[in-house]
Structures are given as C-alpha cells and as structure tokens.
Design a protein around this motif. Sequence first.
Motif, PDB file in Angstrom:
ATOM      1  N   THR A 113      -3.057   9.935   0.092  1.00 40.91           N
ATOM      2  CA  THR A 113      -1.174  10.056   0.651  1.00 40.91           C
ATOM      3  C   THR A 113      -0.986  11.252   0.138  1.00 40.91           C
ATOM      4  OG1 THR A 113      -1.233   8.295  -0.782  1.00 40.91           O
ATOM      5  CG2 THR A 113      -1.495   8.006   1.926  1.00 40.91           C
ATOM      6  N   SER A 114      -1.538  11.267  -1.310  1.00 38.23           N
ATOM      7  CA  SER A 114      -0.714  12.695  -1.872  1.00 38.23           C
ATOM      8  C   SER A 114      -1.689  13.244  -2.886  1.00 38.23           C
ATOM      9  CB  SER A 114       0.104  12.431  -3.414  1.00 38.23           C
ATOM     10  OG  SER A 114      -0.279  10.992  -3.782  1.00 38.23           O
ATOM     11  N   ALA A 115      -1.827  14.584  -3.214  1.00 35.76           N
ATOM     12  CA  ALA A 115      -2.908  14.692  -4.277  1.00 35.76           C
ATOM     13  C   ALA A 115      -1.768  15.719  -5.712  1.00 35.76           C
ATOM     14  CB  ALA A 115      -3.304  16.150  -3.976  1.00 35.76           C
ATOM     15  N   LYS A 116      -2.005  14.765  -6.603  1.00 35.74           N
ATOM     16  CA  LYS A 116      -1.236  15.500  -7.874  1.00 35.74           C
ATOM     17  C   LYS A 116      -2.148  17.135  -8.288  1.00 35.74           C
ATOM     18  CE  LYS A 116       0.542  14.589 -11.133  1.00 35.74           C
ATOM     19  NZ  LYS A 116       2.594  14.150 -11.696  1.00 35.74           N
ATOM     20  N   THR A 117      -0.918  18.503  -7.628  1.00 35.60           N
ATOM     21  CA  THR A 117      -1.975  19.877  -8.363  1.00 35.60           C
ATOM     22  C   THR A 117      -1.770  20.470  -9.439  1.00 35.60           C
ATOM     23  OG1 THR A 117       0.830  20.806  -7.927  1.00 35.60           O
ATOM     24  CG2 THR A 117      -0.427  20.091  -5.843  1.00 35.60           C
ATOM     25  N   VAL A 118      -2.143  21.241  -9.777  1.00 41.22           N
ATOM     26  CA  VAL A 118      -1.993  22.084 -11.373  1.00 41.22           C
ATOM     27  C   VAL A 118      -0.922  22.351 -12.031  1.00 41.22           C
ATOM     28  CG1 VAL A 118      -4.592  22.479 -11.420  1.00 41.22           C
ATOM     29  CG2 VAL A 118      -3.230  23.906 -10.423  1.00 41.22           C
TER      30      VAL A 118
END
Length: 162
Positions: A113-118
Amino acid sequence: MKLSHLIACSLFAGSLLFTAQAHNHKAKADIVDTAVAAGSFTTLVTAVQAAELVDTLKGKGPFTVFAPNDAAFAKIPAADLNALVADKAALTNVLTYHVVAGKVMAADVVNLTSAKTVQGQDLNIEVKDGNVFVNGAKVIATDIETSNGVIHVLDTVVMPSN
C-alpha cells in the motif's frame, strides 16, 4: 592494403564486437544504461545527469525505480520543468522520490500500500481495476530488470510533498 581500407575494416570489426558485447551485456546493463538504451527516458536521463545521480544509479543497489517516461515529463509545463532542472536540490528531491531501496518486482508491488523512497517520503500504491497506481500515476510497464535493480514505468511524474 590501403590505410583507408585498414581503418574501415577495423571500424567494421569494432562495430561487430560492440554489437556482440551489447547483445551479451543487455541483461546486465545497469539502471542508467537500460534507461538510455530504451530511448523513451531521455528527459529522465537528462535530469539524472543534471542532479549528478548517474553514479548512484549505476551503483551496486539494488534499486527499484518508478521511472516516468518522456510522455510523463511532457505533461509538465516547459517553464516548470526547466526551473526544476535548474534547481539541483529540488530536482534531486523529485528524482530520489521515484527510487525505492531494494529490488521490488511487480508481483510484490501489488501487495503493497506504500513504499518508502530513498528521498524519505512514502509513495502510495493502489491497485484498481487490475492496474497499479503510484501516487495516482499509472504503472504502464513493469519488471524491466537491470544488473542493479528493476524499473517500472510511470505515465506521470510524481511529486513529493514539501
């Protein structure tokens, strides 16, 4: 043999060798070289160069890049895009917002449902009617594997909140 013939033969042999190496190396190209070879990410590649992120995206990784194609960048008014490219900090912020650490294949993306970006902020991921959307941008191609990660193609440039 004339020098011109020798040069022509050398160039021909060199081009054959380059073609053979490119063919054998195709599956092993990194994210940047894969984007360049695709031919549909010229704006993205130019932006990555302007932000001095080429070496990073050629690095070991692995990285997952949600890559806007040229049509996605064309949706941004030219003046706004030029201003973004001229502001290295803002450009870096936007570009790193499209990158997730690790290799996340499409089969895994659809379960998120989400992904942490760099860049530090999360991308919102939604599956609707069999399509995947990242912050509202439609994923139009998936699982372009590279030597240091994977590329998923977006139809829109996604912008981080300030």
